[in-house]
Scaffold this motif. Structure first.
Motif, short mmCIF file in Angstrom:
data_model
loop_
_atom_site.label_atom_id
_atom_site.label_comp_id
_atom_site.label_asym_id
_atom_site.label_seq_id
_atom_site.Cartn_x
_atom_site.Cartn_y
_atom_site.Cartn_z
N LEU A 161 -3.13 7.33 13.64
CA LEU A 161 -3.50 6.79 12.32
C LEU A 161 -2.42 7.09 11.30
CD1 LEU A 161 -7.29 7.65 12.22
CD2 LEU A 161 -6.24 5.42 12.58
N PHE A 162 -1.82 8.27 11.37
CA PHE A 162 -0.74 8.61 10.44
C PHE A 162 0.44 7.67 10.62
CE2 PHE A 162 2.96 11.21 9.15
CZ PHE A 162 2.61 11.41 7.84
N GLY A 163 0.76 7.32 11.86
CA GLY A 163 1.84 6.37 12.12
C GLY A 163 1.56 5.00 11.54
N VAL A 164 0.31 4.56 11.64
CA VAL A 164 -0.08 3.26 11.07
C VAL A 164 0.02 3.30 9.56
CG1 VAL A 164 -2.02 1.68 10.76
CG2 VAL A 164 -1.53 2.61 13.02
N PHE A 165 -0.45 4.41 8.94
CA PHE A 165 -0.40 4.51 7.49
C PHE A 165 1.02 4.60 6.97
CE2 PHE A 165 -4.86 6.40 7.74
CZ PHE A 165 -5.44 5.17 7.50
N VAL A 166 1.90 5.23 7.71
CA VAL A 166 3.30 5.31 7.28
C VAL A 166 3.93 3.92 7.30
CG1 VAL A 166 5.57 6.18 7.95
CG2 VAL A 166 3.63 7.73 7.91
N GLU A 167 3.63 3.13 8.33
CA GLU A 167 4.14 1.75 8.36
C GLU A 167 3.58 0.95 7.19
OE1 GLU A 167 6.47 0.37 10.28
OE2 GLU A 167 6.78 2.36 11.10
N ALA A 174 2.64 2.19 4.36
CA ALA A 174 3.26 2.72 3.15
C ALA A 174 4.67 2.13 2.98
CB ALA A 174 3.32 4.24 3.21
N LYS A 175 5.38 1.95 4.07
CA LYS A 175 6.71 1.33 3.97
C LYS A 175 6.60 -0.10 3.46
CE LYS A 175 8.92 3.94 7.67
NZ LYS A 175 9.49 3.86 9.01
N PHE A 176 5.62 -0.84 3.97
CA PHE A 176 5.41 -2.22 3.52
C PHE A 176 5.03 -2.23 2.03
CE2 PHE A 176 2.34 -5.64 2.73
CZ PHE A 176 3.18 -6.71 2.89
N LEU A 177 4.12 -1.34 1.63
CA LEU A 177 3.70 -1.30 0.23
C LEU A 177 4.84 -0.85 -0.67
CD1 LEU A 177 0.11 0.16 0.57
CD2 LEU A 177 0.77 -2.20 0.09
N LEU A 178 5.74 -0.02 -0.16
CA LEU A 178 6.90 0.39 -0.93
C LEU A 178 7.77 -0.83 -1.26
CD1 LEU A 178 8.66 2.70 -2.09
CD2 LEU A 178 9.78 2.76 0.13
N TRP A 179 8.01 -1.68 -0.27
CA TRP A 179 8.81 -2.88 -0.51
C TRP A 179 8.11 -3.84 -1.46
CZ3 TRP A 179 13.71 -2.97 0.06
CH2 TRP A 179 14.32 -2.20 1.04
N VAL A 180 6.80 -3.98 -1.32
CA VAL A 180 6.03 -4.83 -2.24
C VAL A 180 6.15 -4.29 -3.66
CG1 VAL A 180 3.70 -5.59 -2.86
CG2 VAL A 180 4.45 -5.69 -0.47
#
Length: 52
Positions: free
Chosen positions: A17-23, A25-31
């Motif tokens: 789950l942490f791996g999914v949330f980090v991905e 978070a990366k997407f939301l960072l770019w947004v």
């Protein structure tokens, strides 16, 4: 031995789950970066229109 297997299963699920949330978070960072750039452009356009 069964308790160790349960603990390892829980740790595995948490790491998955942490791996999914980090991905995510990366997407939301770019947004967020794109939204900030659009906001800066809109502010500059409003500032330039006031000057003329």
């Amino acid at each position: 031995m069964s308790a160790l297997a349960v603990i390892l299963l829980i740790i595995g699920i948490v790491l998955l789950l942490f791996g999914v949330f980090v991905e995510a978070a990366k997407f939301l960072l770019w947004v967020g970066i794109v939204i900030i750039v659009i906001a800066i452009i809109a502010w500059l356009m409003r500032f330039i229109r006031r000057q003329t």
